[in-house]
Design an enzyme around this catalytic site. Structure first.
Site, mmCIF file in Angstrom:
data_model
loop_
_atom_site.group_PDB
_atom_site.id
_atom_site.type_symbol
_atom_site.label_atom_id
_atom_site.label_comp_id
_atom_site.label_asym_id
_atom_site.label_seq_id
_atom_site.Cartn_x
_atom_site.Cartn_y
_atom_site.Cartn_z
ATOM 1 N NE ARG A 28 -11.634 -5.879 6.271
ATOM 2 C CZ ARG A 28 -10.307 -6.027 6.356
ATOM 3 N NH1 ARG A 28 -9.545 -4.978 6.627
ATOM 4 N NH2 ARG A 28 -9.765 -7.216 6.170
ATOM 5 N NE ARG A 68 -7.137 -12.666 5.674
ATOM 6 C CZ ARG A 68 -6.883 -11.432 6.113
ATOM 7 N NH1 ARG A 68 -6.659 -11.240 7.398
ATOM 8 N NH2 ARG A 68 -6.869 -10.419 5.267
ATOM 9 C CG ASP A 104 -0.800 -6.233 3.507
ATOM 10 O OD1 ASP A 104 -1.205 -5.495 2.579
ATOM 11 O OD2 ASP A 104 -1.536 -6.610 4.440
ATOM 12 C CB THR A 133 -10.584 -0.983 3.589
ATOM 13 O OG1 THR A 133 -9.763 -0.196 4.467
ATOM 14 C CG2 THR A 133 -10.344 -2.446 3.866
ATOM 15 C CG HIS A 176 -1.833 -1.239 1.202
ATOM 16 N ND1 HIS A 176 -3.058 -1.244 0.550
ATOM 17 C CD2 HIS A 176 -1.663 -2.480 1.715
ATOM 18 C CE1 HIS A 176 -3.618 -2.440 0.694
ATOM 19 N NE2 HIS A 176 -2.784 -3.207 1.383
ATOM 20 C CD GLU A 216 -10.121 -1.806 7.706
ATOM 21 O OE1 GLU A 216 -10.910 -2.531 8.336
ATOM 22 O OE2 GLU A 216 -9.351 -2.237 6.824
#
Length: 371
Positions: free
Chosen positions: A166, A230, A279, A102, A66, A73
């Site tokens: 989301r 995850r 990430d 998001t 990103h 959030e």
């Protein structure tokens, strides 16, 4: 400019019987025995870098960052900052792909493209995904296909959220149309045309992607799922997807990527379909974590160096069809990292043939041409 990196142990990423790399301009010219005496008669300026005691590898390819910050959030105070050039280079990252998270309201594709172009001007290779977390996709031209065709830095669409509270909960028809639009744009422009999926912790796991392959004419290699680490159940589903031809990504937000790499391999995941990403910048994630987890996979989890290296270099380059990246070979891009042979710390970094990091420190004021 010619640069001779000599006396190191080369991994292309496979180990090779060569002790030197010759860089000419922004390309690798030769792997093998080359010495100063052979270069002097050319009458051209050259630099020699002694990599004795080091491992010479391709620069890391980070397929998911990103670049203009994510988060947000937990309110505006939780917004994350942009990724810097220094963070990338000190982590050994010479190629990076940015995406929106998001927040598609206060963060925009135009800003992301601007950040990508800034990094390119500063000397690394940077790209982006169009779209974002939700459907309908955000675009720069009004069309996913046209973004891929007309904007050279766009490689695919994503990260699109599935199995997550989301998510915009797209239907299968909507997913199929998006994947097709990206694929067509990619084929027209000679790019990957992948759809990069954010896998959430929801109970449907990767069922939507399996159903895409079962019910629609979808090319498996155009599906690229991230955050597969995850849970065990999600990883097992990702392993099944890799066996169908899709690409799978493990992030390094939390420590323990080495454990997930081992799990993937021991449970039948296709090695050539696995990648690792930082990430960054989501909360707790930064570019340095990519290198840290690479080191931990070898030193703490006991995975062989030559087995781990492709997940950070050649495999993401293959997934994204970046043909000059992720490998060391004549005519490929001169993105080279020298690691300390014992600690695996980053010692030197060359991006597009120019040295950006020397002895673990960023060289100031050395910006590059378009990469």
């Amino acid at each position: 400019m010619l640069t001779l990196i000599r006396n190191g142990v080369l991994h292309t990423p496979a180990p090779v019987d060569a002790r030197s790399v010759l860089l000419v301009g922004d390309r690798v010219a030769r792997l093998g025995e080359v010495d100063e005496a052979a270069l002097a008669p050319l009458g051209l300026p050259f630099e020699v870098v002694d990599a004795r005691g080091g491992l010479v590898i391709p620069g890391f390819v980070d397929p998911h960052q990103h670049l203009i910050g994510a988060g947000g959030e937990k309110g505006f105070a939780s917004r994350m900052p942009e990724v810097s050039l220094e963070q990338l280079l000190l982590a050994g990252i010479t190629t990076v792909v940015g995406c929106l998270g998001t927040d598609g309201s206060t963060r925009h594709l135009g800003a992301l493209l601007g950040k990508v172009q800034q990094l390119v001007a500063q000397g690394v290779s940077a790209f982006l995904y169009t779209g974002g977390f939700h459907l309908p996709p955000l675009t720069l031209t009004g069309s996913v296909t046209d973004d891929l065709v007309f904007i050279d830095r766009v490689l695919g669409v994503g990260e699109l959220a599935i199995s997550d509270v989301r998510s915009s909960h797209p239907t299968l028809d909507e997913l199929a149309r998006l994947v097709s639009a990206a694929m067509v744009g990619g084929r027209t422009a000679g790019k990957a045309g992948v759809t990069h999926f954010h896998a959430g912790p929801g109970r449907t796991l990767l069922k939507p992607l399996h159903e895409l392959l079962d019910r629609y004419e979808v090319v498996p290699e155009c599906l690229y799922v991230t955050h597969a680490n995850r849970t065990d159940a999600l990883m097992e589903d990702a392993i099944a997807l890799s066996r169908r031809g899709a690409f799978v990504d493990v992030d390094t937000v939390d420590p323990g990527a080495g454990r997930w790499i081992r799990y993937y391999l021991e449970h039948g995941g296709v090695p050539e379909r696995l990648t690792v990403s930082s990430d960054a910048h989501t909360a707790g994630a930064e570019p340095a974590r990519l290198h840290q987890e690479f080191v931990a996979a070898v030193h703490e989890h006991g995975l062989p160096f030559e087995q781990v290296l492709p997940f950070f270099t050649a495999n993401p380059a293959t997934a994204l069809k970046l043909r000059g990246k992720g490998r060391l070979a004549p005519e490929l891009d001169a993105d080279v990292v020298v690691l300390d042979g014992r600690s695996l710390e980053v010692v030197h970094v060359f991006s597009r043939g120019r040295q950006r990091v020397r002895d673990g420190r960023l060289l100031e004021g050395r910006q590059g041409d378009e990469a």
